[in-house]
Write a protein that holds these residues in place. Structure first.
Motif, PDB file in Angstrom:
ATOM      1  N   ASN A  61       0.823  -1.213   0.000  1.00 57.66           N
ATOM      2  CA  ASN A  61       0.000   0.000   0.000  1.00 57.66           C
ATOM      3  C   ASN A  61       0.857   1.262   0.000  1.00 57.66           C
ATOM      4  O   ASN A  61       0.576   2.227  -0.720  1.00 57.66           O
ATOM      5  CB  ASN A  61      -0.939   0.015   1.206  1.00 57.66           C
ATOM      6  N   SER A 108       1.070   4.005  -3.043  1.00 54.46           N
ATOM      7  CA  SER A 108       0.753   5.416  -2.798  1.00 54.46           C
ATOM      8  C   SER A 108       1.903   6.326  -3.221  1.00 54.46           C
ATOM      9  O   SER A 108       1.687   7.429  -3.711  1.00 54.46           O
ATOM     10  CB  SER A 108       0.393   5.653  -1.343  1.00 54.46           C
ATOM     11  N   THR A 150      -5.500   3.740  -2.390  1.00 54.75           N
ATOM     12  CA  THR A 150      -5.377   2.313  -2.699  1.00 54.75           C
ATOM     13  C   THR A 150      -5.232   1.507  -1.417  1.00 54.75           C
ATOM     14  O   THR A 150      -4.468   1.872  -0.525  1.00 54.75           O
ATOM     15  CB  THR A 150      -4.147   2.039  -3.595  1.00 54.75           C
ATOM     16  N   ASP A 151      -5.978   0.448  -1.358  1.00 53.42           N
ATOM     17  CA  ASP A 151      -5.857  -0.463  -0.228  1.00 53.42           C
ATOM     18  C   ASP A 151      -5.890  -1.892  -0.785  1.00 53.42           C
ATOM     19  O   ASP A 151      -6.931  -2.351  -1.253  1.00 53.42           O
ATOM     20  CB  ASP A 151      -6.997  -0.242   0.767  1.00 53.42           C
TER      21      ASP A 151
END
Length: 170
Positions: free
Chosen positions: A103, A107, A116-117
């Motif tokens: 993650n 990023s 975003t995950d």
């Protein structure tokens, strides 16, 4: 006169036997352990080694129903192993912090601060569902392919004669 010349002449020759010891003359017998040496009548002899029996057999036909049952059970076991292994792998990756690292990397590369995950896409439930779907597909596919292979073997064995196997008895 020797024994051979006496037998030619028709005379009987009494063979002289060595004198027995006093202990044997009185009627007492020795046990096999006391006799010692080779050729004692009371000694236990090892069993003669049996010949190895060999049988040459030919696998001329394979029962497709038994192949289906065996392939189904083995593929179900493989499916259970797949589901459990995928869940354990997800738990290990989560404990090591790999998802958080991915993650952070996404990023930094994407410039998006927190959009975003990866855990949302690769949650434990999604991984378990995907592994279960793959396992069910494998069970069906492996069962069908093994029955097809058994049918093809039966056709080939009727033309060629099958696989020769030699069995031995140890």
């Amino acid at each position: 006169m020797s024994a051979s010349s006496a037998s030619k002449a028709g005379q009987t020759v009494k063979a002289s036997s060595p004198k027995k010891p006093a202990a044997q003359q009185s009627g007492s017998r020795k046990t096999p352990a006391q006799q010692g040496g080779k050729g004692g009548k009371g000694l236990v002899r090892p069993a003669p080694r049996a010949k190895v029996r060999r049988a040459r057999l030919v696998v001329s036909k394979v029962d497709t129903w038994s192949v289906l049952k065996l392939a189904f059970l083995l593929s179900v076991a493989l499916g259970i192993i797949t589901v459990v292994a995928s869940l354990v792998l997800w738990i290990v990756l989560n404990l090591t912090g790999l998802f958080d690292g991915i993650n952070e990397m996404l990023s930094m590369l994407g410039g998006n601060a927190g959009g975003t995950d990866i855990k949302r896409f690769l949650s434990l439930g999604n991984v378990a569902l995907f592994a279960t779907v793959i396992s069910v597909a494998n069970v069906i596919l492996l069962s069908v392919l093994s029955v097809l292979a058994a049918l093809l073997y039966n056709i080939a064995a009727s033309l060629i004669g099958g696989i020769g196997v030699t069995l031995t008895d140890d």
